[in-house]
Structures are given as C-alpha cells and as structure tokens.
Design a protein around this motif. Sequence first.
Motif, PDB file in Angstrom:
ATOM      1  N   LEU A 141       6.490   9.351   1.120  1.00  0.00           N
ATOM      2  CA  LEU A 141       5.155   9.346   1.718  1.00  0.00           C
ATOM      3  C   LEU A 141       5.087  10.182   2.996  1.00  0.00           C
ATOM      4  N   GLU A 142       5.990   9.914   3.929  1.00  0.00           N
ATOM      5  CA  GLU A 142       5.934  10.610   5.214  1.00  0.00           C
ATOM      6  C   GLU A 142       6.068  12.124   5.044  1.00  0.00           C
ATOM      7  N   ALA A 143       6.895  12.545   4.093  1.00  0.00           N
ATOM      8  CA  ALA A 143       7.159  13.976   3.916  1.00  0.00           C
ATOM      9  C   ALA A 143       6.027  14.701   3.204  1.00  0.00           C
ATOM     10  N   GLN A 144       5.259  13.985   2.351  1.00  0.00           N
ATOM     11  CA  GLN A 144       4.300  14.669   1.488  1.00  0.00           C
ATOM     12  C   GLN A 144       2.834  14.434   1.824  1.00  0.00           C
ATOM     13  N   ILE A 145       2.503  13.352   2.466  1.00  0.00           N
ATOM     14  CA  ILE A 145       1.102  12.959   2.569  1.00  0.00           C
ATOM     15  C   ILE A 145       0.251  13.990   3.302  1.00  0.00           C
ATOM     16  N   GLU A 146       0.776  14.590   4.371  1.00  0.00           N
ATOM     17  CA  GLU A 146      -0.054  15.511   5.153  1.00  0.00           C
ATOM     18  C   GLU A 146      -0.369  16.801   4.402  1.00  0.00           C
ATOM     19  N   GLY A 147       0.434  17.110   3.390  1.00  0.00           N
ATOM     20  CA  GLY A 147       0.128  18.267   2.555  1.00  0.00           C
ATOM     21  C   GLY A 147      -0.800  17.927   1.410  1.00  0.00           C
ATOM     22  N   ARG A 148      -0.956  16.662   1.122  1.00  0.00           N
ATOM     23  CA  ARG A 148      -1.778  16.221  -0.014  1.00  0.00           C
ATOM     24  C   ARG A 148      -3.153  15.735   0.411  1.00  0.00           C
ATOM     25  N   ILE A 149      -3.237  15.033   1.545  1.00  0.00           N
ATOM     26  CA  ILE A 149      -4.520  14.589   2.098  1.00  0.00           C
ATOM     27  C   ILE A 149      -4.583  15.109   3.528  1.00  0.00           C
ATOM     28  N   THR A 150      -5.344  16.149   3.720  1.00  0.00           N
ATOM     29  CA  THR A 150      -5.355  16.826   5.024  1.00  0.00           C
ATOM     30  C   THR A 150      -6.344  16.223   6.010  1.00  0.00           C
ATOM     31  N   ASP A 151      -7.401  15.613   5.501  1.00  0.00           N
ATOM     32  CA  ASP A 151      -8.411  15.016   6.384  1.00  0.00           C
ATOM     33  C   ASP A 151      -7.971  13.605   6.755  1.00  0.00           C
ATOM     34  N   LYS A 152      -7.533  13.428   7.992  1.00  0.00           N
ATOM     35  CA  LYS A 152      -6.987  12.132   8.394  1.00  0.00           C
ATOM     36  C   LYS A 152      -8.058  11.091   8.695  1.00  0.00           C
ATOM     37  N   SER A 153      -9.318  11.494   8.664  1.00  0.00           N
ATOM     38  CA  SER A 153     -10.400  10.523   8.845  1.00  0.00           C
ATOM     39  C   SER A 153     -10.999  10.076   7.515  1.00  0.00           C
ATOM     40  N   ALA A 154     -10.566  10.700   6.415  1.00  0.00           N
ATOM     41  CA  ALA A 154     -11.112  10.368   5.097  1.00  0.00           C
ATOM     42  C   ALA A 154     -10.642   8.983   4.652  1.00  0.00           C
ATOM     43  N   PRO A 155     -11.500   8.230   3.945  1.00  0.00           N
ATOM     44  CA  PRO A 155     -11.102   6.891   3.476  1.00  0.00           C
ATOM     45  C   PRO A 155     -10.036   6.958   2.390  1.00  0.00           C
ATOM     46  N   ILE A 156      -9.037   6.097   2.511  1.00  0.00           N
ATOM     47  CA  ILE A 156      -7.929   6.036   1.554  1.00  0.00           C
ATOM     48  C   ILE A 156      -7.705   4.578   1.159  1.00  0.00           C
ATOM     49  N   ILE A 157      -7.563   4.337  -0.134  1.00  0.00           N
ATOM     50  CA  ILE A 157      -7.161   3.020  -0.626  1.00  0.00           C
ATOM     51  C   ILE A 157      -5.762   3.160  -1.206  1.00  0.00           C
ATOM     52  N   VAL A 158      -4.822   2.423  -0.635  1.00  0.00           N
ATOM     53  CA  VAL A 158      -3.430   2.491  -1.065  1.00  0.00           C
ATOM     54  C   VAL A 158      -3.113   1.283  -1.943  1.00  0.00           C
ATOM     55  N   TYR A 159      -2.375   1.521  -3.027  1.00  0.00           N
ATOM     56  CA  TYR A 159      -1.956   0.373  -3.836  1.00  0.00           C
ATOM     57  C   TYR A 159      -0.536   0.579  -4.341  1.00  0.00           C
ATOM     58  N   CYS A 160       0.099  -0.532  -4.657  1.00  0.00           N
ATOM     59  CA  CYS A 160       1.428  -0.527  -5.279  1.00  0.00           C
ATOM     60  C   CYS A 160       1.374  -1.515  -6.434  1.00  0.00           C
ATOM     61  N   ALA A 161       2.469  -2.161  -6.754  1.00  0.00           N
ATOM     62  CA  ALA A 161       2.468  -3.107  -7.871  1.00  0.00           C
ATOM     63  C   ALA A 161       1.816  -4.428  -7.486  1.00  0.00           C
ATOM     64  N   GLY A 162       2.109  -4.922  -6.254  1.00  0.00           N
ATOM     65  CA  GLY A 162       1.593  -6.233  -5.889  1.00  0.00           C
ATOM     66  C   GLY A 162       0.992  -6.330  -4.500  1.00  0.00           C
ATOM     67  N   GLY A 163       1.056  -5.270  -3.717  1.00  0.00           N
ATOM     68  CA  GLY A 163       0.428  -5.293  -2.398  1.00  0.00           C
ATOM     69  C   GLY A 163       1.391  -5.260  -1.231  1.00  0.00           C
ATOM     70  N   VAL A 164       2.701  -5.244  -1.491  1.00  0.00           N
ATOM     71  CA  VAL A 164       3.680  -5.232  -0.402  1.00  0.00           C
ATOM     72  C   VAL A 164       3.944  -3.807   0.084  1.00  0.00           C
TER      73      VAL A 164
END
Length: 388
Positions: free
Chosen positions: A59-82
Amino acid sequence: MATFRDLLSAAKSVTTEVDTATADTAISAGGVSILDVREPDEYAEGALIGALHIPRGHLEAQIEGRITDKSAPIIVYCAGGVRSAFAAATLGQLGYSNVLSMAGGYGKWKDEGREWKSPASLSPEQMNRYKRHLTLPEVGVEGQAKLLGSKVLMLGAGGLGSPSAMYLAAAGVGTIGIVDMDEVDASNLQRQILHNMERIGDRKVESAKKTLQLLNPDVKVIAYDTRLCAENIMDIISGYDVIVDGADNFPSRYLLNDASVKLGIPVVHGSIFRFEGMVSVFHPKTGPTYRDMVPEPPPAELAPSCAEAGVLGVLPGIIGSIQALETIKVLLDLGEPLIGRILAVDTTEMSFRTFNLKPDPTNLVTWANREQIQVRDLDGLCAPWMGH
C-alpha cells in the motif's frame, strides 16, 4: 510493548468505519474510489465491482501512484474489516483526508447478496509475458484481460499495417483481422516488416498471419484475402472493436468511413507521403470522421500513391506504431486519443504538430444519421488494393 489489539484499537481510533449498507449507497452514488487491500489469492476469488486492488503489504509504495488526489473519497475493504482499518490509518498518515474503512469487509458484503464479480485473471505464462503492462496502473490485469478480449481489424498488411499489427499482437490484442489481397513483392521489404525474403510471392495475409502467430500465440489472426467492396465490407468489419486504416487509396477510405460510421466502429487512420505522415482517430459516436476531414476525393493527379511518389521506409514504422498506440488507448479508454485532432509528422525537420478537426455541418454521413447511410463503392467500383 503494544499487542495486536492495542495496534488495532489505535488504528480504529483514527479511522472512520462505515457498514456495508452505507458503503453500498456511497459507491452507487459514484465519485468514490474503492480500494481492496486483500492478498492476490483472495482478490482472485471475487471483489467489489470497480475495486482498485493493492495488497496491504504494497500500500505505502503504490497508493500515491494509483490515487493521486488525496482529498478524494476512498472506501477501503479487506476480508473482515481488520486490514482495512490499518490501511485507512496508514492512508491518513500519507495525507489522504477522506478515507472510510468498511466494517465486515468483503465477507459481509458477499453474504448480504450485494453486487460483486470475479476479477479478470491471467495464466502464469501471461503474467510473465505482459508483466511490463501489469505494472502500469492504467493497464494492470484488468486492462490486459480487456486487450486479450478485444478484436482489431487491419486494413492492409503493408507499410502501416506491418508495425501496427506487430505491436498490437505483441501487446496481446486477442483477435486481429487482416484484409489484403496482394502478394509479397521484393519491393515491399524496404518497409513492410511483416514479410521476408522467403515469402516473396506468398499471399500477404498468410505471411502476416505466420509472423503474428510466431510473435504471440495468444493472438488469433483472421485472414481476409479479398478485395474490399460495398458487398462485403459490412460483413467483414462487423464485430470488431477498432479498425486500423492502412489503405492507400480514396475508394477504400470512403468505403471504410461510411461502413464504420453506420456501425459506430472507431477507425484509427494513418497516411504517409514521402517524408510526412499523419494520424487521427475517427470515432463516429464521439467526434468527426474521415468525411469531415476530406469531404470529397481530390483528383487522381493530386493524390499520387507511394509507388509513384516514394516513401522513406522507416516513416510507416513511425506512423503505424502511433496507430497501434492510439488503438490501445481507444480499447482501454486510456488518456486522450486523437479524436477530433490530426497529428502531422514531418520527418525532414522532425516536427510533430497537432491540428483540431471539427465536424462538417454539411456532412450527412454521421452516427446520428446512420439509418440513412447507404454503403456504396466510390464511382461504383470496388476499392482497388494499393497497400503502402
């Protein structure tokens, strides 16, 4: 020393959690990036539609190249929420200010019968072959799978069709059709790199097919060893996603224009003359077409062929490669294709100029008027085949 529960509690204390129903409502409203932070094997079993996949460990290495607008809304999910809680906290530390973690994760989402899909997948061999594409966020596995499912028709296996077809095959375009009714001649080899000395006298479509299938066995090549006419063009071009125009005569160009407009198929046009070339994308549904650029064919004496005027052998390699690039952009909805623009290349001074092209209000051959379009051969004759 902090325990796992301490770390999770700390992450949740700086994270806003939403339930699946709230997340579903926000996603349906649009304008939200959906971020899946599960492992690849989990993601392959199913994911939310439109989700961007970045495993938590990257995540830390790739996110800034994938979502450049840091004010844009993001919903993060995994398998159960941890993991999504930890990911949301990390995003906050990186400056992302509008991040939500979906409680219950994908497991709860799927159990509730909400919409999901099986993500595109590639074989291990394809993962290796296309890995330079896969590392591009704008392509990735989804984009590569889309290319593999795409169909592109090449008009001509000559100077422009050669580099276009080879790069499209190398890129993994799954089906490539080729229309040409000529034979390989020694004079072709100065520029038509699909062919070679051993194939002089062979049909060009068969020579092209051999080259492309040796380059990439993922690609299905369909050969149309025929003269393009009004009576066959609709059958030939139907079902293709994009047409790459490498024709060298006005009858073929007008015939292609009218048929492609009637069917709504974008055409990536290329043409060359001596040391100059041009490329444009004629998309009937969203922009001007060939008749907007050239309403009427010029007199024959003002439009000499390459055989008459000559062409520097490397020039079609440049123009044809640009055509392949524009084709991929159209297929992947990537960047800004040359729709409504003409790219003019002059190799003597190595200049690239772009001119705007607007629809001609007097042009009646349009997508809006498609039901009235009658596809006819220019001057009542079949289009002669004169490949670049």
